[in-house]
Design a protein around this motif. Structure first.
Motif, PDB file in Angstrom:
ATOM      1  N   MET A   1      89.471  46.484  -0.491  1.00  0.00           N
ATOM      2  CA  MET A   1      88.383  46.096  -0.007  1.00  0.00           C
ATOM      3  C   MET A   1      87.530  46.286   0.164  1.00  0.00           C
ATOM      4  N   ILE A   2      86.826  44.923   0.120  1.00  0.00           N
ATOM      5  CA  ILE A   2      84.790  44.379  -0.843  1.00  0.00           C
ATOM      6  C   ILE A   2      84.299  44.254  -0.232  1.00  0.00           C
ATOM      7  N   ILE A   3      82.961  45.454  -0.230  1.00  0.00           N
ATOM      8  CA  ILE A   3      81.933  44.225   0.423  1.00  0.00           C
ATOM      9  C   ILE A   3      80.697  43.360   0.124  1.00  0.00           C
ATOM     10  N   VAL A   4      80.078  43.375   1.528  1.00  0.00           N
ATOM     11  CA  VAL A   4      79.506  41.395   0.954  1.00  0.00           C
ATOM     12  C   VAL A   4      78.380  41.987   2.214  1.00  0.00           C
ATOM     13  N   SER A   5      77.390  41.063   1.603  1.00  0.00           N
ATOM     14  CA  SER A   5      75.881  41.376   2.227  1.00  0.00           C
ATOM     15  C   SER A   5      76.313  40.600   3.194  1.00  0.00           C
ATOM     16  N   ALA A   6      75.717  41.101   4.859  1.00  0.00           N
ATOM     17  CA  ALA A   6      76.159  40.806   5.309  1.00  0.00           C
ATOM     18  C   ALA A   6      74.999  39.314   6.273  1.00  0.00           C
ATOM     19  N   CYS A   7      74.149  38.914   5.550  1.00  0.00           N
ATOM     20  CA  CYS A   7      73.551  37.571   6.005  1.00  0.00           C
ATOM     21  C   CYS A   7      75.078  36.571   5.330  1.00  0.00           C
ATOM     22  N   LEU A   8      75.382  37.153   4.271  1.00  0.00           N
ATOM     23  CA  LEU A   8      76.895  35.994   3.873  1.00  0.00           C
ATOM     24  C   LEU A   8      77.520  35.505   4.532  1.00  0.00           C
ATOM     25  N   ALA A   9      78.106  36.428   5.722  1.00  0.00           N
ATOM     26  CA  ALA A   9      78.635  36.718   6.335  1.00  0.00           C
ATOM     27  C   ALA A   9      78.390  35.674   7.914  1.00  0.00           C
ATOM     28  N   GLY A  10      77.290  35.209   7.848  1.00  0.00           N
ATOM     29  CA  GLY A  10      76.602  35.379   9.150  1.00  0.00           C
ATOM     30  C   GLY A  10      75.946  35.187  10.126  1.00  0.00           C
ATOM     31  N   ILE A  11      75.822  36.314   9.284  1.00  0.00           N
ATOM     32  CA  ILE A  11      75.195  37.570  10.589  1.00  0.00           C
ATOM     33  C   ILE A  11      73.810  37.316  10.325  1.00  0.00           C
ATOM     34  N   ASN A  12      72.543  37.519  11.551  1.00  0.00           N
ATOM     35  CA  ASN A  12      71.543  36.775  11.306  1.00  0.00           C
ATOM     36  C   ASN A  12      70.295  38.306  11.775  1.00  0.00           C
ATOM     37  N   CYS A  13      70.720  38.476  10.058  1.00  0.00           N
ATOM     38  CA  CYS A  13      69.807  39.303   9.214  1.00  0.00           C
ATOM     39  C   CYS A  13      68.897  39.703   8.505  1.00  0.00           C
ATOM     40  N   ASN A  14      68.795  38.684   7.943  1.00  0.00           N
ATOM     41  CA  ASN A  14      67.428  38.671   7.056  1.00  0.00           C
ATOM     42  C   ASN A  14      65.974  38.421   7.623  1.00  0.00           C
TER      43      ASN A  14
ATOM     44  N   LYS B   1      83.967  46.771  -5.109  1.00  0.00           N
ATOM     45  CA  LYS B   1      83.455  45.801  -5.480  1.00  0.00           C
ATOM     46  C   LYS B   1      83.058  44.339  -4.587  1.00  0.00           C
ATOM     47  N   ALA B   2      81.710  43.864  -4.726  1.00  0.00           N
ATOM     48  CA  ALA B   2      80.855  43.643  -4.061  1.00  0.00           C
ATOM     49  C   ALA B   2      80.223  42.799  -3.983  1.00  0.00           C
ATOM     50  N   ILE B   3      80.221  41.574  -3.338  1.00  0.00           N
ATOM     51  CA  ILE B   3      79.352  40.039  -3.581  1.00  0.00           C
ATOM     52  C   ILE B   3      78.309  40.226  -2.299  1.00  0.00           C
ATOM     53  N   LEU B   4      77.381  40.144  -3.487  1.00  0.00           N
ATOM     54  CA  LEU B   4      75.724  40.282  -2.307  1.00  0.00           C
ATOM     55  C   LEU B   4      75.069  39.132  -2.881  1.00  0.00           C
ATOM     56  N   LYS B   5      74.080  38.802  -1.641  1.00  0.00           N
ATOM     57  CA  LYS B   5      73.326  37.959  -1.385  1.00  0.00           C
ATOM     58  C   LYS B   5      72.554  37.815  -3.295  1.00  0.00           C
TER      59      LYS B   5
ATOM     60  N   GLU C   1      63.607  36.595   8.138  1.00  0.00           N
ATOM     61  CA  GLU C   1      63.245  35.541   9.050  1.00  0.00           C
ATOM     62  C   GLU C   1      64.293  35.664  10.513  1.00  0.00           C
ATOM     63  N   GLY C   2      65.212  36.354  10.332  1.00  0.00           N
ATOM     64  CA  GLY C   2      65.927  36.728  11.320  1.00  0.00           C
ATOM     65  C   GLY C   2      67.515  35.554  11.906  1.00  0.00           C
ATOM     66  N   GLY C   3      67.620  35.113  10.619  1.00  0.00           N
ATOM     67  CA  GLY C   3      68.383  34.005   9.989  1.00  0.00           C
ATOM     68  C   GLY C   3      70.220  34.462   9.424  1.00  0.00           C
ATOM     69  N   ASN C   4      70.211  33.405   8.323  1.00  0.00           N
ATOM     70  CA  ASN C   4      71.559  33.857   8.170  1.00  0.00           C
ATOM     71  C   ASN C   4      71.658  32.940   6.949  1.00  0.00           C
ATOM     72  N   LYS C   5      72.726  33.528   5.380  1.00  0.00           N
ATOM     73  CA  LYS C   5      72.739  32.631   4.778  1.00  0.00           C
ATOM     74  C   LYS C   5      74.515  32.646   4.571  1.00  0.00           C
ATOM     75  N   GLY C   6      74.868  31.744   5.381  1.00  0.00           N
ATOM     76  CA  GLY C   6      76.437  32.574   5.794  1.00  0.00           C
ATOM     77  C   GLY C   6      77.224  31.003   5.012  1.00  0.00           C
ATOM     78  N   ASN C   7      78.009  31.970   4.403  1.00  0.00           N
ATOM     79  CA  ASN C   7      79.283  31.144   3.235  1.00  0.00           C
ATOM     80  C   ASN C   7      80.121  31.247   4.036  1.00  0.00           C
ATOM     81  N   SER C   8      81.088  30.224   3.620  1.00  0.00           N
ATOM     82  CA  SER C   8      82.843  29.624   4.462  1.00  0.00           C
ATOM     83  C   SER C   8      82.933  30.809   3.455  1.00  0.00           C
TER      84      SER C   8
END
Ligand code: SF4
Length: 137
Positions: free
Chosen positions: A1-14, A89-93, A16-23
């Motif tokens: 299992m790995i950790i990822v930044s939620a904004c990369l997962a398409g969650i509106n948490c940044n 392991k983590a993939i972070l913004k 600005e209230g948006g995300n940086k979704g990565n497919s």
């Protein structure tokens, strides 16, 4: 299992209230291979929120509020989740004052990058968790 930044997962948490979704990240989360986390929300900050940068080791917002304690709490919560789920392991913004890995903004809100890690990234690395920047996937 790995950790990822939620904004990369398409969650509106940044901130600005948006995300940086990565497919690729969205697919990993949908397949149950990755856990999305947002350290700034886990630290108790609201969304949207005033952006912050690291200056002299402190987290200061653009309107000059010290939010170091919230950022630190968020980093510790992410570390707790890593330990609970045995994540190595983590993939972070990239470039974030929490999630950035290798490059962060210089604390002047001028868009100028310097070498460094966000505070969640730093804590994870100190605990032997591999962190990969979203710019490198
Ligand atoms: Fe994304 Fe990390 Fe910022 Fe949360 S703290 S919005 S996960 S970059």
């Amino acid at each position: 299992m790995i950790i990822v930044s939620a904004c990369l997962a398409g969650i509106n948490c940044n901130y600005e209230g948006g995300n940086k979704g990565n497919s690729k990240i969205v697919e990993m989360v949908n397949k149950g291979q990755a856990i999305p986390v947002c350290p700034e929300q886990l630290g108790g900050l609201i969304t949207p929120r005033c952006p912050a940068e690291i200056k002299n080791g402190r987290l200061i917002t653009k309107n000059n509020v010290d939010v170091t304690a919230e950022f630190q709490k968020g980093a510790e919560e992410v570390l707790n989740i890593c330990k609970k789920y045995n994540c190595k392991k983590a993939i972070l913004k990239s470039k974030s004052p929490s999630c950035g890995c290798g490059a962060i903004f210089n604390g002047e809100f001028t868009g100028t990058l310097i070498k460094g890690d966000g505070i969640t990234t730093r804590l994870l690395k100190e605990n032997h968790i591999e962190v990969i920047s979203s710019d490198d996937i």
